[in-house]
Design an enzyme around this catalytic site. Sequence first.
Site, PDB file in Angstrom:
ATOM      1  N   GLU A   1     -46.233  29.181  99.145  1.00 30.40           N
ATOM      2  CA  GLU A   1     -45.197  29.064  98.117  1.00 30.40           C
ATOM      3  C   GLU A   1     -45.157  30.274  97.185  1.00 30.40           C
ATOM      4  OE1 GLU A   1     -45.261  24.209  97.557  1.00 30.40           O
ATOM      5  OE2 GLU A   1     -46.963  25.385  96.825  1.00 30.40           O
TER       6      GLU A   1
ATOM      7  N   ASP B   1     -43.804  26.421 103.882  1.00 25.32           N
ATOM      8  CA  ASP B   1     -43.760  25.039 103.410  1.00 25.32           C
ATOM      9  C   ASP B   1     -42.482  24.464 104.004  1.00 25.32           C
ATOM     10  OD1 ASP B   1     -43.545  22.629 102.138  1.00 25.32           O
ATOM     11  OD2 ASP B   1     -43.783  23.409 100.102  1.00 25.32           O
TER      12      ASP B   1
ATOM     13  N   GLU C   1     -48.123  24.525 105.371  1.00 21.42           N
ATOM     14  CA  GLU C   1     -48.744  23.687 104.349  1.00 21.42           C
ATOM     15  C   GLU C   1     -49.124  22.325 104.917  1.00 21.42           C
ATOM     16  OE1 GLU C   1     -47.118  21.406 100.439  1.00 21.42           O
ATOM     17  OE2 GLU C   1     -46.760  23.562 100.475  1.00 21.42           O
ATOM     18  N   GLU C   2     -48.445  21.881 105.961  1.00 17.29           N
ATOM     19  CA  GLU C   2     -48.687  20.549 106.522  1.00 17.29           C
ATOM     20  C   GLU C   2     -49.813  20.521 107.545  1.00 17.29           C
ATOM     21  OE1 GLU C   2     -47.248  18.267 104.990  1.00 17.29           O
ATOM     22  OE2 GLU C   2     -45.867  19.601 103.935  1.00 17.29           O
TER      23      GLU C   2
ATOM     24  N   ASP D   1     -50.088  13.745  97.114  1.00 14.21           N
ATOM     25  CA  ASP D   1     -50.036  14.964  97.910  1.00 14.21           C
ATOM     26  C   ASP D   1     -50.049  14.716  99.408  1.00 14.21           C
ATOM     27  OD1 ASP D   1     -49.584  17.472  97.013  1.00 14.21           O
ATOM     28  OD2 ASP D   1     -51.658  18.158  97.190  1.00 14.21           O
TER      29      ASP D   1
ATOM     30  N   ASP E   1     -41.793  15.525 105.997  1.00 22.56           N
ATOM     31  CA  ASP E   1     -42.555  16.769 106.049  1.00 22.56           C
ATOM     32  C   ASP E   1     -43.011  17.044 107.477  1.00 22.56           C
ATOM     33  OD1 ASP E   1     -42.670  17.491 103.243  1.00 22.56           O
ATOM     34  OD2 ASP E   1     -44.001  15.783 102.969  1.00 22.56           O
TER      35      ASP E   1
ATOM     36  N   LEU F   1     -40.907  21.542 103.987  1.00 21.02           N
ATOM     37  CA  LEU F   1     -39.998  20.716 103.193  1.00 21.02           C
ATOM     38  C   LEU F   1     -40.595  20.501 101.804  1.00 21.02           C
ATOM     39  CD1 LEU F   1     -37.261  19.363 103.339  1.00 21.02           C
ATOM     40  CD2 LEU F   1     -38.386  17.256 104.071  1.00 21.02           C
ATOM     41  N   ASP F   2     -40.329  21.434 100.926  1.00 20.31           N
ATOM     42  CA  ASP F   2     -40.802  21.346  99.549  1.00 20.31           C
ATOM     43  C   ASP F   2     -39.989  20.302  98.783  1.00 20.31           C
ATOM     44  OD1 ASP F   2     -42.119  22.515  97.028  1.00 20.31           O
ATOM     45  OD2 ASP F   2     -39.978  22.718  96.594  1.00 20.31           O
TER      46      ASP F   2
END
Length: 405
Positions: free
Chosen positions: A342, A179, A160-161, A131, A137, A181-182
Amino acid sequence: MCSAIVTLNPILNYPSRTNLFKPKLPNSQPRRNLWAQPTYRMASPSSFLGGFNYRIRASDNTNASGDDCGNGICTLLEYMGENGVNVSDELAVLFSHLEYACKRISALVASPVNYNIGKSFSVSGGSSERDKAKPLDIVANDIVLSSLKNSGKVAVMASEEDDAPVWLADDGPFVVVLDPLDGSRNIDASIPTGTIFGIYNRLVELDHLPVEEKAVLNSLQSGNKLVASAYVLYSSATILCTSFGSGTHAFTLDHSTGDFVLTHPNVEIPPRGQIYSVNDARYFDWPEGLRRYIDTIRQGKGLHPKKYSARYICSLVADFHRTLLYGGIAMNPRDHLRLVYEANPLSFLAEQAGGRGSDGKSRILSLQPVKLHQRLPLFLGSPDDIEELQSYGDVQQKVNPGYDV
């Protein structure tokens, strides 16, 4: 006998490699190049269109679908104009900057440059090795952050980062959660990836609070309050699928012009599909209800008489995109996917297309986030498939799959 090698660059006038991550605003020049960074302000969405003559030719009964584009080309910017969905100028400005950021990310993930980035970055942190933030990312996050700053329309960005949301402007009318870069773990194998984002209005009643507190509370809004959401799929084509609350519509990037062109107006997910998408290597970690559901549908013994097929990419945007077009159900039954970044944006798109988003028990958009990085199971897809799944009761995986999540 002579031969020659011709190298074609599909991205016209793209910034040089040395400036790839440092966009400059052409404030003193007319916006002729659609790949250039958008300017800070505009009077209306049409001011971004330069000399192009494509226009939405919509009647009063078009219902913001873009269906009545005639034989011309309907771009995303035109769709946001007064003859399309007619969003506010401020939201159109924000979307133009997000559009620009996603075009840069699309070029990056398809470029040989991304292989060198992985060797030059050393990233630490995260709850597990699986993770941890990957180099791309971080770069994608910086690209989006730069574009949101330049838009002047965003009060806070929660990613998310990042451990905490970033406050950008006191007068920004919007909040963006994303997010960047999923599916980035798949890039080395050239498997599709994507960007997911949701947009909320800034909660002006919180303006008196300290910056850190109001940034968090603005980012923890329920999915019911989303103004718009979108995902961008980076695959054989780059597709931006979005909703402003009046249906779900998909736009495909035309590399020759830099425009996102409407290719899938009014996406409607089939009431029931024939495909399920899940990592069923974890079958023996699943609860009994989920195992019985999967066993039943793949034998053709469920409410749908045909046997279901399995399709699993392990890229959330790609699996959801296929499900949105073909129907069925895409799922991750364990507490892994993030509600804010997400589950909420994708559930908004699913519902606007006639589908559903669930955690296995409750509607995703009705859940109130309590933590920025709150995780939960996620089931997205056709309404009949989601309803049948939930009828089996115990479908949320609680057994540790063998690694930290």
